[in-house]
Design an enzyme around this catalytic site. Structure first.
Site, mmCIF file in Angstrom:
data_model
loop_
_atom_site.group_PDB
_atom_site.id
_atom_site.type_symbol
_atom_site.label_atom_id
_atom_site.label_comp_id
_atom_site.label_asym_id
_atom_site.label_seq_id
_atom_site.Cartn_x
_atom_site.Cartn_y
_atom_site.Cartn_z
ATOM 1 N N ARG A 24 41.828 33.060 42.501
ATOM 2 C CA ARG A 24 40.840 33.296 41.464
ATOM 3 C C ARG A 24 40.184 34.719 41.497
ATOM 4 O O ARG A 24 39.971 35.493 40.697
ATOM 5 C CB ARG A 24 40.011 32.286 40.871
ATOM 6 C CG ARG A 24 39.648 32.307 39.545
ATOM 7 C CD ARG A 24 38.241 32.993 39.442
ATOM 8 N NE ARG A 24 37.114 32.411 40.128
ATOM 9 C CZ ARG A 24 36.279 32.906 41.026
ATOM 10 N NH1 ARG A 24 36.292 34.353 40.924
ATOM 11 N NH2 ARG A 24 35.745 32.493 41.740
ATOM 12 N N GLY A 83 33.019 48.244 44.172
ATOM 13 C CA GLY A 83 31.979 48.481 45.208
ATOM 14 C C GLY A 83 30.406 48.854 44.784
ATOM 15 O O GLY A 83 30.207 49.875 44.276
ATOM 16 N N LEU A 84 29.903 47.756 44.811
ATOM 17 C CA LEU A 84 28.181 47.799 44.389
ATOM 18 C C LEU A 84 27.460 47.285 45.533
ATOM 19 O O LEU A 84 26.716 47.878 46.007
ATOM 20 C CB LEU A 84 28.104 46.702 43.169
ATOM 21 C CG LEU A 84 26.646 46.779 42.787
ATOM 22 C CD1 LEU A 84 25.981 48.066 42.257
ATOM 23 C CD2 LEU A 84 26.622 45.482 41.802
ATOM 24 N N HIS A 141 21.945 45.749 51.139
ATOM 25 C CA HIS A 141 21.693 45.595 49.866
ATOM 26 C C HIS A 141 22.567 44.784 48.890
ATOM 27 O O HIS A 141 23.698 45.149 48.556
ATOM 28 C CB HIS A 141 21.464 46.922 49.002
ATOM 29 C CG HIS A 141 20.748 47.889 49.705
ATOM 30 N ND1 HIS A 141 19.337 47.782 49.913
ATOM 31 C CD2 HIS A 141 20.948 48.948 50.737
ATOM 32 C CE1 HIS A 141 18.528 48.735 50.497
ATOM 33 N NE2 HIS A 141 19.770 49.645 51.029
ATOM 34 N N THR A 199 36.134 42.439 47.812
ATOM 35 C CA THR A 199 37.195 41.723 47.777
ATOM 36 C C THR A 199 38.461 42.842 47.271
ATOM 37 O O THR A 199 37.979 43.544 46.471
ATOM 38 C CB THR A 199 36.844 40.471 46.538
ATOM 39 O OG1 THR A 199 35.927 39.721 47.120
ATOM 40 C CG2 THR A 199 38.288 39.899 46.229
ATOM 41 N N CYS A 205 29.275 44.586 34.325
ATOM 42 C CA CYS A 205 30.677 44.077 34.839
ATOM 43 C C CYS A 205 30.341 42.663 35.503
ATOM 44 O O CYS A 205 31.379 41.767 35.285
ATOM 45 C CB CYS A 205 31.049 45.034 35.811
ATOM 46 S SG CYS A 205 31.258 46.786 35.081
ATOM 47 N N ARG A 239 44.407 4.659 49.536
ATOM 48 C CA ARG A 239 43.697 4.430 50.971
ATOM 49 C C ARG A 239 43.142 2.996 51.069
ATOM 50 O O ARG A 239 42.252 2.631 50.307
ATOM 51 C CB ARG A 239 42.587 5.476 51.234
ATOM 52 C CG ARG A 239 41.820 5.045 52.573
ATOM 53 C CD ARG A 239 42.516 5.507 53.750
ATOM 54 N NE ARG A 239 41.708 5.399 54.826
ATOM 55 C CZ ARG A 239 42.222 5.571 56.290
ATOM 56 N NH1 ARG A 239 43.556 6.032 56.430
ATOM 57 N NH2 ARG A 239 41.375 5.492 57.096
ATOM 58 N N GLU A 298 28.377 37.323 43.457
ATOM 59 C CA GLU A 298 28.228 37.446 41.643
ATOM 60 C C GLU A 298 26.887 36.868 41.216
ATOM 61 O O GLU A 298 26.704 36.249 40.353
ATOM 62 C CB GLU A 298 29.343 36.852 40.761
ATOM 63 C CG GLU A 298 30.815 37.260 41.377
ATOM 64 C CD GLU A 298 31.185 38.720 41.044
ATOM 65 O OE1 GLU A 298 30.409 39.495 40.054
ATOM 66 O OE2 GLU A 298 32.353 39.179 41.550
#
Lengths: 259, 390
Positions: free
Chosen positions: B96, B136-137, B142, B170, B244, B274, B369
Site C-alpha cells: 500500500r 523527499g520531505l 527533521h 519510500t 500532499c 485450534r 505521515e
C-alpha cells in the site's frame, strides 16, 4: 469485425446453490449472482479479437432485470455496448426457448463472430451454441481452447479428453470457449467507471417478434419434474499398501483420466 | 453452528458503498490474491519485493494516482481510492505504501503544483507504473518538524542548486524521479528531480524490522544543479508538501483498517480450528470477547474512513478530520494486530500467518505521515485553540 459475446448471469458457483421447492428452478433471489465464469473467457477472447482485427464487441444477455449488474461488469472489461433481453414472460424458459430468443436477437445484431462460454455453471448443458448455430444456419466451433482468425477464416483447437482437434469454418460462426483459452483481464478502473456510460439496449420478446406462448413455462419443451440434494460424499476407496500401493494409485488416477 | 459473517459483514456496511466502489474493491482484492498474498511473506523475509513488476501491474489496473483526473489517471472518487488502499494494505502495508507514495505524494505534488510541461512529462508514465516516484520531505534530523529542514535551494543564474539530504524515503532506491522539498531564500520550494541527475546519490536503508516488502532509502543531494523548469511553480511554502501528506494520510486511514481486518479474519479462522482443552479456542469466552471487541473497532473504523471519504468527495475534508482518522484507525489496527497475535499464540510470530508482519508494518504506519502524537496535537489544537508545537 462485429463480435457478439453471450453473457449469462448465474448464482456464484463458489457458494451453496439450491433449486426452489415450488417450481424446481434455480433460486436466484438468495444467491450472489455473478457472470458465468466461462463467459469471462469469452469476453476476453472477444476483446483480443477486437484488439487484433478492430471492430466492435457487443454483449448479449437474456435475463431478469437484476442481470444488468452482470452486464455492467462485463462492460467494465471493455466491450462497447450491450443488448439485454428482459421480459417477465421469459421466466421458466428452457434451453430451446432461450436459443429461440437469442437467435432472434442475434439476427438483429448481424455478427461475424458470436463467442460464448462452453457451458454455464448453473445448467451445464453445453447445448446452447449448437442450438444457436442450427437456428442461425451458421457454423458451430465448440469447445475451443484456442481461436485464430485469418480474414473470414476461423480456426479453433477443440479440446477433447484425449487431446485436441483442429476445426475451421468461415464467418459468420459461433465459437464456444473453455477456460483454457486465455486469462481474462481485470477490469481497469477506467473501464469500471466507463461501463455505466456505455449503451445498453433493452429488448422485450415483442421487440424480437417472439410470441409469449413460445417461451416461458408455456413454451418449455423440457421440465424438471423433481429434484433431491446430492447425498453426502461416501467414503472413498482405500488402498492398503502391501508394496503395490503406488501402482494401484497410478492405475486409479489414469483410469479416471487424472493423469 | 449458526451461520457466520466476516468482521466486515457484521453491520453490512458494504451497503454504504456504490456498485462502482464495490467493484473496485473486488478487483483490488482479486489482484492481491493473485499477485501478493501468497508471495509477500517471502518478500518480507528477503527484504526485497518485485516493486517494478507490481507497479506495472498496478498501472495497468489504474491504481496509481487513481483519484487524480486527467494525464492518464483514472479519476476515481476518494472513497474508491480508500477501498483500494484498504484491500492493498490487507495484503501488506508496504505494498500500500508503494501506491500511496506514487499516487498521493509524488504524482499528487506534480498534479497539484506542477507546470503543464511537468505534468505531461511525468504523470502519464507514472500512472502506467513505468516511472516510479518518491517524495523527499523528511530529513535525518527533521521528522515531525519539517519547517526546520536543512536542505537548501539557492539560485545560480537561472538554475537552482540543491544541497542536503532526505531520509526514510519510500521507493527512493528504485525511483526514477523524486519530488524534493528544500528551503530557498523565499521559503520552502518543491523540485522535480530525476534521480540520474549528477550530484544525486541514493542509499538503500537495510536492516529494517518493518515494511520489509517496501524499499526505503536516503537521498543525498550534493550541489545538484537543476534548471528553473524543475521547480514546481505553484508550490510556495510548507503548506504545499503538508497538503500532499494530508492526501497520503487519507489513504492510510483506510489502509490500516485493511491490515487490522486481515489480522482479525486470520485470528477468527485460527480460533475456530485450534483445539486446546478438547475444544476450539474460539469456544473460550476470553477469545470471544477479544474477537467481538476487535470486530467493533473494525466496523467503527470503516464508518470513520467512509465519512472522511464522502467529505473528501464533497470537497469538505479538512486536515484535522484526516488526523482524527489516521490517529484512530492506525492506533486501533496495531492494537488489533497485537491482540490477534495472542490468539494465534506461538504461531502468531510465524511468517506462515500475516499477523506479526502486519503488526510490525503498523509500527511504521503509526509513525510515518505524521506520528500519533502529532495528530493528537493537531486535533487538540483545533479543540483548544492552542498549538502545542509552534
Amino acid at each position: 469485425m462485429k463480435i457478439v459475446v453471450l453473457v449469462k448471469q448465474v448464482p456464484d458457483s463458489g457458494a451453496e446453490r439450491n433449486l426452489r421447492a415450488e417450481d424446481n428452478t434455480v433460486d436466484r433471489a438468495s444467491a450472489n449472482n455473478v457472470i458465468n465464469e466461462m463467459d469471462e473467457y469469452a469476453i476476453e477472447e472477444a476483446l483480443r479479437l477486437q484488439e487484433a482485427h478492430g471492430g466492435e464487441v457487443t454483449v448479449l444477455t437474456m435475463g431478469p432485470q437484476r442481470a444488468t449488474e452482470s452486464i455492467r461488469k462485463a462492460l467494465s472489461m471493455g466491450p462497447d455496448g450491450a443488448v439485454h433481453v428482459v421480459d417477465d414472460a421469459l421466466s421458466g424458459t428452457d434451453a430451446l426457448g432461450t436459443s429461440k430468443v437469442l437467435a432472434k436477437a442475434l439476427e438483429r445484431l448481424n455478427a461475424d463472430v458470436i463467442i460464448c462460454g462452453a457451458e454455464s455453471t448453473d445448467a451445464r448443458g453445453q447445448v446452447l451454441p449448437h442450438m444457436l448455430a442450427e437456428r442461425l444456419g451458421v457454423a458451430a466451433l465448440t469447445g475451443a481452447r484456442k481461436l485464430t482468425v485469418d480474414g473470414s477464416q476461423l480456426t479453433i483447437e477443440r479440446q477433447t479428453e484425449e487431446g485436441y482437434e483442429v476445426v475451421t469454418a468461415a464467418t459468420p460462426a459461433i465459437v464456444s470457449v473453455w477456460d483454457t483459452i486465455n486469462e481474462p483481464r481485470y477490469p481497469s478502473f477506467k473501464g469500471i467507471m466507463a461501463a455505466k456510460k456505455k449503451p445498453v439496449e433493452t429488448l422485450s420478446i415483442a421487440d424480437l417478434g417472439v410470441d409469449a406462448g413460445e417461451v416461458g413455462w408455456a413454451g418449455a419443451q423440457t421440465t424438471v419434474k423433481e429434484h433431491t440434494k446430492r447425498p453426502p460424499r461416501s467414503a472413498g476407496q482405500k488402498v492398503t499398501d502391501s508394496g503395490e500401493g503406488g501402482v494401484a494409485l497410478v492405475d486409479y488416477l489414469s483410469s479416471e483420466k487424472f493423469v | 453452528m449458526n451461520s457466520t459473517v466476516s468482521p466486515s459483514g457484521l453491520l453490512q456496511l458494504d451497503a454504504l458503498l456504490s456498485d462502482e466502489e464495490r467493484q473496485i474493491q473486488d478487483v483490488v482484492r482479486k489482484l492481491m490474491d493473485a499477485t501478493v498474498r501468497s508471495e509477500v511473506h517471502h518478500w518480507y523475509e528477503q527484504g526485497r519485493a518485485p516493486i517494478r513488476e507490481l507497479a506495472n501491474e498496478f498501472g495497468r489496473l489504474g491504481l496509481l494516482g487513481m483519484h487524480l483526473h486527467g494525464y492518464g489517471c483514472a479519476g476515481a472518487s476518494a472513497v474508491a481510492y480508500g477501498v483500494a488502499c484498504m484491500e492493498l494494505e490487507a495484503a501488506d502495508s508496504g505494498v500500500r505504501s508503494l501506491v500511496s507514495v506514487q499516487g498521493s505524494l509524488a504524482m499528487y505534488a506534480i498534479w497539484r503544483f506542477g507546470s503543464e510541461e511537468q505534468k505531461q512529462r511525468w504523470l502519464p508514465g507514472m500512472a502506467r507504473g513505468e516511472f516510479i516516484g518518491c517524495f523527499g520531505l523528511t530529513e535525518p534530523d527533521h521528522g515531525s518538524d519539517p519547517a526546520s529542514m536543512s536542505t537548501r535551494a539557492r539560485k545560480d543564474g537561472s538554475d537552482w542548486i540543491l544541497h542536503g539530504s532526505k531520509m526514510w524515503i519510500t521507493n527512493a532506491p528504485l525511483a526514477d524521479v523524486a519530488v524534493i522539498w528544500a528551503r530557498a531564500d523565499e521559503g520552502v520550494r518543491g523540485f522535480v528531480v530525476p534521480l540520474d541527475t549528477p550530484g544525486v546519490t541514493v542509499r538503500e536503508i537495510k536492516q529494517k524490522m518493518s515494511l520489509r516488502a517496501s524499499s526505503t532509502g536516503e537521498i543525498v543531494l550534493d550541489d545538484v544543479r537543476l534548471p528553473q523548469e524543475a521547480q514546481l511553480p505553484e508550490a510556495t511554502g510548507l503548506k504545499a508538501p503538508l497538503s500532499c501528506l494530508t492526501e497520503a494520510r487519507y489513504g492510510i486511514v483506510w489502509g490500516s483498517l485493511g491490515a487490522g481486518r486481515d489480522c482479525l479474519e486470520t485470528a477468527i479462522r485460527y480460533a475456530q480450528e485450534r483445539i486446546q482443552f478438547g475444544k476450539p479456542i474460539a469456544s473460550f469466552q476470553l477469545t470471544q470477547a477479544k474477537i467481538a471487541d476487535m470486530a467493533l473497532e473494525v466496523q467503527k473504523g470503516f464508518l470513520l474512513a467512509l465519512h472522511l471519504g464522502r467529505m473528501a468527495d464533497q470537497g469538505k475534508l479538512t486536515p484535522e478530520m484526516v488526523s482524527v482518522g489516521k490517529l484512530n484507525n492506525v492506533r486501533e489496527a496495531i492494537k488489533i494486530a497485537r491482540e490477534c497475535r495472542t490468539i494465534l499464540g506461538a504461531n502468531g510470530i510465524s511468517g506462515e500467518y500475516p499477523v506479526m508482519r502486519h503488526a510490525n508494518n503498523l509500527e511504521s504506519v503509526l509513525t510515518y505521515e505524521g506520528t500519533s502524537e502529532i495528530h493528537q496535537l493537531v486535533i487538540a489544537a483545533k479543540l483548544t485553540g492552542i498549538q502545542a508545537f509552534s
